[in-house]
Scaffold this active site. Structure first.
Site, PDB file in Angstrom:
ATOM      1  N   LYS A 170     -38.621  75.063  67.191  1.00  0.00           N
ATOM      2  CA  LYS A 170     -39.490  74.429  68.186  1.00  0.00           C
ATOM      3  C   LYS A 170     -40.270  73.289  67.525  1.00  0.00           C
ATOM      4  CE  LYS A 170     -38.127  77.946  70.662  1.00  0.00           C
ATOM      5  NZ  LYS A 170     -38.639  79.281  70.654  1.00  0.00           N
ATOM      6  N   TRP A 203     -41.584  86.715  76.059  1.00  0.00           N
ATOM      7  CA  TRP A 203     -41.355  86.954  74.631  1.00  0.00           C
ATOM      8  C   TRP A 203     -42.056  88.209  74.152  1.00  0.00           C
ATOM      9  CZ3 TRP A 203     -37.341  85.074  72.450  1.00  0.00           C
ATOM     10  CH2 TRP A 203     -36.829  83.850  72.872  1.00  0.00           C
ATOM     11  N   ASP A 244     -46.672  86.221  67.090  1.00  0.00           N
ATOM     12  CA  ASP A 244     -45.458  85.407  67.234  1.00  0.00           C
ATOM     13  C   ASP A 244     -45.949  84.027  67.655  1.00  0.00           C
ATOM     14  OD1 ASP A 244     -43.216  84.047  68.077  1.00  0.00           O
ATOM     15  OD2 ASP A 244     -42.489  85.617  69.436  1.00  0.00           O
TER      16      ASP A 244
HETATM   17  C1  LIG Z   1     -37.979  80.578  70.672  1.00  0.00           C
HETATM   18  C2  LIG Z   1     -38.851  81.775  70.502  1.00  0.00           C
HETATM   19  C3  LIG Z   1     -38.436  82.889  69.794  1.00  0.00           C
HETATM   20  C4  LIG Z   1     -37.093  82.900  69.244  1.00  0.00           C
HETATM   21  O1  LIG Z   1     -36.208  83.192  68.927  1.00  0.00           O
HETATM   22  P1  LIG Z   1     -34.793  83.054  68.246  1.00  0.00           P
HETATM   23  O2  LIG Z   1     -34.477  84.421  67.819  1.00  0.00           O
HETATM   24  O3  LIG Z   1     -35.035  82.124  67.118  1.00  0.00           O
HETATM   25  O4  LIG Z   1     -33.908  82.541  69.319  1.00  0.00           O
HETATM   26  C5  LIG Z   1     -39.298  83.955  69.632  1.00  0.00           C
HETATM   27  N1  LIG Z   1     -40.526  83.929  70.154  1.00  0.00           N
HETATM   28  C6  LIG Z   1     -40.965  82.854  70.850  1.00  0.00           C
HETATM   29  C7  LIG Z   1     -42.351  82.856  71.382  1.00  0.00           C
HETATM   30  C8  LIG Z   1     -40.138  81.754  71.035  1.00  0.00           C
HETATM   31  O5  LIG Z   1     -40.574  80.684  71.700  1.00  0.00           O
END
Ligand SMILES: *Cc1c(COP(=O)(O)O)cnc(C)c1O
Length: 380
Positions: free
Chosen positions: A211, A113, A187
């Protein structure tokens, strides 16, 4: 009949109590006094008094649960975590830059991420990767004392729980102590509301809701007010935090139903108690116990294992592998038959993953551990 335990990484399980309440209220929402209005939440104007009450209550409950200081704005937006990878740099990256020049942002890369975040940000600013755990396959966290932070950077981006790789910061970095004046942007999509947040170390936090806060469609942004007002001219108005804030998250239609569902989850969180703790502190105690139960089982197994360094392990997302990968399919089929759903790992890393967010009770983790033992005894 008992519902199956759902280990999805997201969209993820929602507490049964919350789903039942939403079902009951779907056709005709009652207000706090029990008065009905003849409309479901999906059908209400976002500017009507009914939805205004839902929205205000959700924000007040979230502020209480996460102890959000008054000088932070709470924005309910759309776009998801990935859109924030562009929206954050569009709003903050020019903060300390000379007029007309691109700002510099420091990124700490700890998994899939944060790596996506730094790649997307390159469209909008100068990116400095201040540290990375790429070389060890994202199974540890680079110690903050070794981060190569840029003097005068506009902000520092950290993903505090890497959903795919299963590494989690156990405390937030103190950037001031590391010699940086930049605000920290986190994030925290996949561990929001699973543990308290030290706001003295955070300038901005964002999270997709799917989540730990309900259905997809809502993106939560919590931002210190002094950071507003630096958006690039190319930033869409609907994503300019200052405009969204000035309009109370109603510049355009917000994701009303997802805000209502998150509000029900906030009420559910406020009802939780554990060893004299309440709310997010109670959830944290429960999440520690859940994670310990599963990691202990994996560490004691001769078939299953987790690769993450012990002090960086996520409490929320626990990737694990079978030493004999030819058993993967039968493991998943047996899990499904045992009412344990969505355990397949992310395609980029393979193996299995158990996501055990707030809505997963310890009984669900125990059921998984029992299944691991049984599978190992009978199949391996
Ligand atoms: C799920 C997640 C995202 C998500 O993104 P979407 O754009 O809502 O699919 C971003 N950062 C993290 C750490 C995640 O777990």
């Amino acid at each position: 009949m008992q519902r199956p335990y759902n280990f999805s990484a997201g969209p993820a399980a929602i507490p049964l109590e919350v789903l039942k309440q939403a079902a009951e209220e779907m056709l005709d929402w009652p207000n706090a006094q029990g008065q009905h209005c003849g409309m479901g939440v999906m059908e209400m104007s976002h500017r009507g008094k009914e939805f205004q009450a839902i929205h205000a209550q959700a924000e007040a409950d979230l502020r209480e649960l996460l102890a959000i200081p008054a000088d932070y704005s709470v924005l309910f937006m759309q776009g998801g975590g990935l859109a924030e990878n562009a929206i954050v740099p569009m709003n903050l990256s020019a903060r300390t830059a000379a007029a007309g020049a691109q700002g510099t942002v420091d990124f700490v890369v700890t998994g899939s991420w944060s790596d996506k975040s730094q790649k997307e940000a390159q469209k909008y600013c100068q990116v400095n990767v201040a540290a990375s755990n790429q070389s060890d396959g994202h199974v540890s966290l680079p110690p903050a004392t070794g981060w190569k932070l840029t003097p005068g950077a506009s902000y520092v981006h950290v993903c505090t729980n890497e959903t795919i790789n299963g590494v989690e910061f156990q405390s937030l970095p103190d950037l001031k102590a590391l010699g940086s004046d930049a605000p920290l942007a986190i994030d925290f999509s996949s561990h929001v509301a699973s543990r308290p947040v030290d706001w003295s170390r955070v300038g901005l936090a964002f999270a997709g809701a799917q989540k730990n806060l309900g259905p997809a469609g809502l993106t939560l942004v919590i931002v210190r007010k002094d950071l507003l007002g630096h958006a690039l001219s190319i930033c869409p108005s609907a994503f300019d935090y200052k405009i969204v804030d000035a309009n109370g998250s109603m510049f355009n239609t917000p994701p009303t139903y997802a805000i209502y569902m998150a509000g029900l989850i906030f009420k559910w969180l406020k009802r939780q108690g554990e060893n004299g703790l309440t709310g997010v502190a109670a959830m944290e105690a429960r999440n520690i116990a859940k994670a310990r139960l599963l990691y202990d089982a994996l560490d004691q197994s001769s078939l299953f294992y987790n690769k993450v360094q012990a002090d960086c392990r996520s409490r929320m997302n626990i990737p694990f592998y079978l030493r004999d990968e030819s058993l993967n399919d039968s493991f998943l089929a047996g899990a499904k038959a045992a009412n344990l759903l969505q355990l397949k790992g992310h395609k980029s890393v393979g193996g299995m993953r158990a996501s055990i967010y707030n809505a997963m009770p310890i009984e669900g983790v125990q059921a998984l551990v029992d299944y691991l033992h049984e599978f190992e005894r009978t199949r391996a």
